[in-house]
Design a protein around this motif. Structure first.
Motif, mmCIF file in Angstrom:
data_model
loop_
_atom_site.group_PDB
_atom_site.id
_atom_site.type_symbol
_atom_site.label_atom_id
_atom_site.label_comp_id
_atom_site.label_asym_id
_atom_site.label_seq_id
_atom_site.Cartn_x
_atom_site.Cartn_y
_atom_site.Cartn_z
ATOM 1 N N VAL A 1 11.741 4.572 -3.584
ATOM 2 C CA VAL A 1 10.398 3.930 -2.971
ATOM 3 C C VAL A 1 9.758 2.826 -4.060
ATOM 4 O O VAL A 1 9.529 1.760 -3.528
ATOM 5 N N GLY B 1 2.949 10.046 3.010
ATOM 6 C CA GLY B 1 3.359 10.240 4.286
ATOM 7 C C GLY B 1 3.130 11.531 5.159
ATOM 8 O O GLY B 1 3.358 11.753 6.306
ATOM 9 N N THR C 1 -7.068 3.684 4.462
ATOM 10 C CA THR C 1 -6.299 2.500 4.709
ATOM 11 C C THR C 1 -6.566 1.430 5.683
ATOM 12 O O THR C 1 -6.183 0.219 5.567
ATOM 13 N N LEU D 1 1.309 -4.192 3.261
ATOM 14 C CA LEU D 1 2.987 -3.757 3.384
ATOM 15 C C LEU D 1 2.718 -2.217 3.302
ATOM 16 O O LEU D 1 2.549 -1.754 2.097
ATOM 17 N N LEU D 2 2.918 -1.546 4.196
ATOM 18 C CA LEU D 2 2.806 -0.070 4.298
ATOM 19 C C LEU D 2 4.227 0.572 3.674
ATOM 20 O O LEU D 2 5.080 0.280 4.207
ATOM 21 N N THR D 3 3.882 1.418 2.601
ATOM 22 C CA THR D 3 4.926 2.340 2.287
ATOM 23 C C THR D 3 4.624 3.561 2.017
ATOM 24 O O THR D 3 3.530 3.737 1.421
ATOM 25 N N THR D 4 5.293 4.563 2.779
ATOM 26 C CA THR D 4 4.839 5.963 2.776
ATOM 27 C C THR D 4 5.777 6.446 1.811
ATOM 28 O O THR D 4 7.168 6.274 1.905
ATOM 29 N N VAL D 5 5.406 7.460 1.092
ATOM 30 C CA VAL D 5 6.329 8.170 0.200
ATOM 31 C C VAL D 5 6.296 9.676 0.834
ATOM 32 O O VAL D 5 5.324 10.351 0.490
ATOM 33 N N ALA E 1 0.965 12.979 6.390
ATOM 34 C CA ALA E 1 0.109 13.098 7.605
ATOM 35 C C ALA E 1 -1.117 14.308 7.692
ATOM 36 O O ALA E 1 -1.696 14.292 8.346
ATOM 37 N N MET F 1 0.699 -1.123 -0.060
ATOM 38 C CA MET F 1 0.028 -0.058 -0.065
ATOM 39 C C MET F 1 0.979 1.089 0.026
ATOM 40 O O MET F 1 1.570 1.556 0.802
ATOM 41 N N GLU G 1 10.418 14.117 1.409
ATOM 42 C CA GLU G 1 11.832 13.900 1.313
ATOM 43 C C GLU G 1 12.329 12.838 0.385
ATOM 44 O O GLU G 1 13.326 12.839 -0.048
ATOM 45 N N ASP G 2 11.515 12.144 -0.168
ATOM 46 C CA ASP G 2 11.648 11.097 -1.076
ATOM 47 C C ASP G 2 12.018 11.357 -2.491
ATOM 48 O O ASP G 2 12.317 10.637 -3.470
#
Lengths: 340, 340
Positions: free
Chosen positions: B113, B74, B84, B99-103, B76, B70, B106-107
């Motif tokens: 990612v 990020g 979610t 599987l949590l992936t936040t982008v 927030a 997912m 800063e990425d």
DNA sequence: GCCCCGAATGCTAACGTTCACATCACCGAA
DNA sequence: TTCGGTGATGTGAACGTTAGCATTCGGGGC
């Protein structure tokens, strides 16, 4: 041109670069011990083929999944997305992925979730917004997996490491501030009693009330929502309003503000209001909300760090805190402190 | 009493129940074809040993990880934790883990990612709160993995399946409502232009303005935060206030309300305010906020369902929608509609 | 010229599961 | 009694990786 739909494996990379697959493995795991020329040849083949390591095979062989389970409350009422985000990005940097597991109200005691957690094969588990309903799942999991809990001091009893913000201190800061503004009577609109944070805030409230000799009472419990703050306040208006209302969180405080506004009660002149969490909207309520800020992101990083040390079996650097202080943010929903 | 720290395997269960490991496997995967007596004997051994299937081995052999990635923002700031959560619980019911992936910001372009996502070995990927920064990662991933995007219609171009709420329709509903309350001029405080939802809302706004012959303008872009709504409104107060302000989301609307309050501008009499999202606090703002509710949970379930069908290679039940309508929630921050 | 050593690389086995096939026991029909 | 057949269970191999040991190669000391 073998367009075998199969993902490339080490063997494919090895064939392409004229080495054995073991060498490929070494390039990936201990690059230093392979000759630079070979290393770059292998690396080239890797990128040409778009090879990525097969996580399952690696996990099978090493018995480590590189997965961290994050158990969190699903009720969506609770704020700290920031914590989960911080955890995820720190975990990624450390080479772990985060397995999200939410335990909603509907999951009962969360037993089922506990089983899922174990079966997931995570190397460690992080519990984020904890309430009683999670305890069975967590303590089951803790028997076979390292667990670190965020903001749930009471879990420490179960032999689980805990990292948290000092909720009681936060509540005390609120009461001290109110006392300094000349408030003599405060009501705490409590949060749901099966949430650890709610209870800690309430305890801090009661301690501080006693300490400062204020007239204090607890109403509720609410359920973290604005509506519950609203309804509790309506009851207070009927039964007699204190000089200040300390809500268990910002959402409830928003409901409090709304109710007071409806009754034409001026904030903070007739009744001061304080929240907890410093959520995004707090500063822009009418009037802007005095509240307690929690270092959510810091907390997430700290929890992950602790878990990683548990996983590696290494010692934490001395001086690593397990409790972080909250910070009172004074705004316009409370009166200015008297400087006399 | 072999307290071998090793987790029990099928072989252990098999030994204990006097069958072969293959039979154990069958009890787990196709219980029907094994004799009831044997089946219950094996089941007993499983629970006695506390056996759980080794996910890695299973994934290795079947080439399916039972993992759904997912990808979410990020920052927030964005609301839909509900989505979610709904995804996670639906996925769990279907036998998948998330599987949590936040982008985060800063990425950068999220390339890194993207690589992580692929390497994670997820069977499918769900993109949740999409902005431009995710596009490279997503379209890379989409080459080798089924992807479903939530609420980002524009990704459809890339051959990615999209499920979403009709943001333009939501914006049109807002403008229609405002028109019916007699408002003649509206300003849209736009959201960040690299977010798909922000652009769709703005487009819907512009369409509806033209359609109803209203006096419309766009200010911003803001950044989803109350502060940006606050500042944009301050500028409007200086330069000339419209009869209504339509903020790109509820958080910005909160900032708008605050600024108007500071300038003693009555809402809705002097200036109406509308938000978007119907977040938890909206109803209890002062005045309570007219906004657009999105079926976040429904959306999550729908996205997951679509992804599962993609994974299984089955057809979606006919009539399954890919776009959900939003719902205008009229409250006190806009004037009542004229019924004449 | 021989031997030994270390650096670099290769080979074999194993992790725990599932798949494909082999085997076994048993039943009913011829 | 024998045989085919079915239902239930067992056996061997393989998924892609890493650990441990074996092998090869080149060079320096005697």
């Amino acid at each position: 041109m073998d367009v075998s739909s199969r993902r490339p494996s080490m063997a494919d990379v090895a064939a392409r670069s004229g080495v054995s697959y073991q060498t490929v493995s070494r390039v990936l795991n201990e690059p230093d011990i392979v000759k630079p020329a070979t290393r770059s040849r292998v690396r080239e083949a890797i990128s040409e083929l778009g090879y990525t390591r097969n996580r399952a095979a690696r996990a099978l062989k090493t018995t480590r999944s590189s997965l961290i389970g994050m158990l969190t409350d699903g009720s969506a009422l609770f704020g700290p997305t920031e914590t989960t985000t911080a955890i995820e990005s720190a975990a990624r940097r450390a080479g772990y992925s985060v397995l999200l597991t939410t335990v909603g109200a509907e999951d009962g005691a969360g037993r089922e979730v506990g089983g899922e957690l174990l079966g997931s094969g995570a190397d460690g588990i992080l519990v984020v917004a904890a309430h009683e309903g999670m305890v069975p799942a967590v303590s089951t999991a803790a028997r076979s997996t390292p667990v670190v809990a965020v903001a749930a001091r009471s879990l420490q009893m179960q032999g689980i490491e805990v990292v948290g913000v000092d909720q009681r201190l936060g509540a005390r800061q609120v009461i001290e501030h109110l006392a300094r503004t000349g408030v003599r009577s405060v009501v705490h609109a409590a949060g749901p009693q099966d949430w650890f944070d709610a209870r800690s805030r309430q305890e801090g409230f009661e301690e501080a009330i006693a300490l400062h000799g204020l007239d204090g009472a607890v109403v509720g419990p609410g359920d973290w929502t604005p509506r519950s703050g609203y309804e509790l306040t309506n009851a207070l208006v009927r039964d007699g309003l204190p000089e200040a209302i300390f809500a268990a969180n910002d959402m409830m405080a928003i409901g409090v503000l709304h109710a007071l506004h409806e009754h034409r009660i001026r904030v903070p002149e007739d009744c001061a209001v304080v929240g907890f969490d410093n959520t995004l909207g707090a500063e822009f309520q009418v009037p802007s909300l005095t509240t307690v800020a929690q270092p959510f992101a810091e907390l997430g990083r700290l929890a992950l760090e602790r878990l990683l040390h548990l996983l590696e079996g290494t010692e934490l650097p001395p001086g690593t805190p397990s409790t972080l202080p909250p910070r009172l943010v004074v705004r316009r929903s409370t009166r200015p402190e008297r400087t006399h």
